[in-house]
Design a protein around this motif. Structure first.
Motif, short mmCIF file in Angstrom:
data_model
loop_
_atom_site.label_atom_id
_atom_site.label_comp_id
_atom_site.label_asym_id
_atom_site.label_seq_id
_atom_site.Cartn_x
_atom_site.Cartn_y
_atom_site.Cartn_z
N GLY A 99 0.83 -1.20 0.00
CA GLY A 99 0.00 0.00 0.00
C GLY A 99 0.86 1.25 0.00
O GLY A 99 1.81 1.38 -0.78
N THR A 100 0.56 2.18 0.92
CA THR A 100 1.29 3.44 1.00
C THR A 100 2.01 3.54 2.34
O THR A 100 1.74 2.77 3.26
CB THR A 100 0.33 4.63 0.86
N LEU A 101 2.91 4.51 2.43
CA LEU A 101 3.58 4.72 3.71
C LEU A 101 2.59 5.08 4.80
O LEU A 101 2.77 4.72 5.96
CB LEU A 101 4.63 5.83 3.56
N GLU A 102 1.53 5.79 4.42
CA GLU A 102 0.51 6.12 5.41
C GLU A 102 -0.16 4.87 5.98
O GLU A 102 -0.56 4.86 7.14
CB GLU A 102 -0.55 7.03 4.79
N ASP A 103 -0.26 3.82 5.16
CA ASP A 103 -0.85 2.56 5.64
C ASP A 103 0.05 1.87 6.66
O ASP A 103 -0.42 1.17 7.55
CB ASP A 103 -1.12 1.61 4.48
N GLY A 104 1.36 2.03 6.50
CA GLY A 104 2.31 1.47 7.46
C GLY A 104 2.43 -0.04 7.42
O GLY A 104 2.79 -0.66 8.44
N LYS A 105 2.17 -0.67 6.28
CA LYS A 105 2.22 -2.12 6.18
C LYS A 105 3.44 -2.56 5.36
O LYS A 105 3.65 -2.07 4.24
CB LYS A 105 0.94 -2.66 5.55
N TRP A 106 4.21 -3.50 5.91
CA TRP A 106 5.45 -3.95 5.29
C TRP A 106 5.58 -5.47 5.37
O TRP A 106 5.04 -6.10 6.26
CB TRP A 106 6.65 -3.34 6.03
N THR A 107 6.32 -6.02 4.42
CA THR A 107 6.70 -7.42 4.56
C THR A 107 7.83 -7.52 5.59
O THR A 107 8.53 -6.54 5.87
CB THR A 107 7.19 -8.00 3.22
N THR A 108 7.99 -8.69 6.16
CA THR A 108 9.05 -8.89 7.16
C THR A 108 10.41 -8.64 6.52
O THR A 108 10.73 -9.23 5.48
CB THR A 108 8.99 -10.32 7.71
#
Length: 324
Positions: A99-108
């Motif tokens: 998504g976006t940086l605002e979403d704050g979701k990342w893979t490990t």
């Protein structure tokens, strides 16, 4: 120094559909218009984020996370990490943004090429990924085959596999400490940090231009930029006219601060200007980077509110881009 929250408002117009159609048709309004249609109104737009945002617990840990660098599509981030418990120094990690940086979701996060790039015997940090994601520059300490203790190296990705790193060589590397490599947008001007002779202190900012495919002799940016203190990690602005520099010089907010210097029409670099209380604190705030779409200004910091040692943080670039 006391910090102040930045607050501002933007406004937008709300126009009834009937009025908009009339304006587009160029006919104005008639007596048949519905008199109950509300008039044009002005509303405040949502307030933008005006404080630094932490990258969150997937990226940041109680150990060190620093020096982010994105691929051109803005989806993959390389950064300095410390995740292996048996690691002698630091590693380079990679994570994909969901998504976006605002979403704050990342893979490990995963260590990049263990045993090839990230070695147990070396300190590997300060990654800089090329726009096509095929070349990774980084600094390595005590890697065999270098010019000095700390050199700039690069690895090329061939068919998805990172190859054995190559030393970047002169004019970048010397028998002294050379690190923190950055390029301008067109790639023909490089800035990096070095402790080589001819500087004004410990870490100084140096530069070189590529002429006819050959990098020229390194030159020091001078005493407006460099000081008796540590001055390092020089990020060019999108237009190439300014540099965002990390410095431990006196007169800041404390620890290391992020400054900006701008060159005039003759190419001379002007005095360093502190970027202000939005990004700088009484702790170390350093090593800025920009997302490829130039929306987000990233940096690492030891400020309160993080998860441990150095954490990655971000603000919208528009909140600092006009500081000169």
């Amino acid at each position: 120094m006391k910090t102040k929250k930045l607050i501002w408002r933007q406004y937008y117009w709300t126009i009834p559909a009937t009025m908009l159609l009339a304006l587009l048709a160029g006919s104005g309004f008639t007596e048949s218009e519905d008199p109950t249609t509300p008039a044009v109104t002005m509303r405040a737009a949502p307030e933008p984020v005006a404080q630094p945002v932490n990258f969150g617990p997937v990226i940041n840990t109680k150990l060190r996370q620093a020096e982010p660098s994105f691929t051109a599509d803005g989806k993959t981030m390389y950064f300095n990490c410390q995740v292996r418990p048996d690691r002698a120094g630091n590693d380079i990690c990679v994570s994909n943004l969901i998504g976006t940086l605002e979403d704050g979701k990342w893979t490990t996060p995963e260590v990049v090429a263990p045993g090839v790039i990230s070695l147990k015997e070396t300190f590997d940090a300060e990654p800089l990924i090329s726009s096509d994601g095929k070349k990774l520059f980084f600094v390595s300490t005590n890697r065999p085959g270098g010019y000095g203790e700390t050199d700039i190296w690069y690895s090329e990705n061939v068919d998805g596999v990172w190859q054995s790193p190559k030393n970047l060589g002169p004019p970048f590397n010397t028998p002294f400490s050379d690190h923190c490599l950055m390029f301008t947008a067109e790639g023909n001007e490089a800035f990096w940090t070095s402790t080589r002779p001819g500087g004004f202190g410990g870490n100084d900012i140096w530069t070189s231009r590529k002429v006819d495919g050959v990098w020229q002799l390194a030159t020091n940016l001078g005493q407006n930029v460099n000081s008796p203190n540590s001055d390092h990690h020089s990020l060019p602005s999108p237009d190439g006219k300014s540099l965002y520099v990390t410095s431990a010089r006196p007169g800041g907010f404390g620890g290391e601060d992020i400054y900006i210097t701008t060159r005039d029409e003759t190419g001379a670099w002007g005095p360093m200007v502190n970027l202000g209380a939005l990004v700088n604190t009484n702790k170390d705030d350093r090593c800025p980077s920009l997302t490829p779409d130039l929306r987000i200004f990233m940096f690492d910091s030891e400020r309160a509110g993080g998860y441990g040692d150095k954490d990655l943080w971000w603000v919208y670039y528009d909140t600092v881009r006009y500081v000169r």
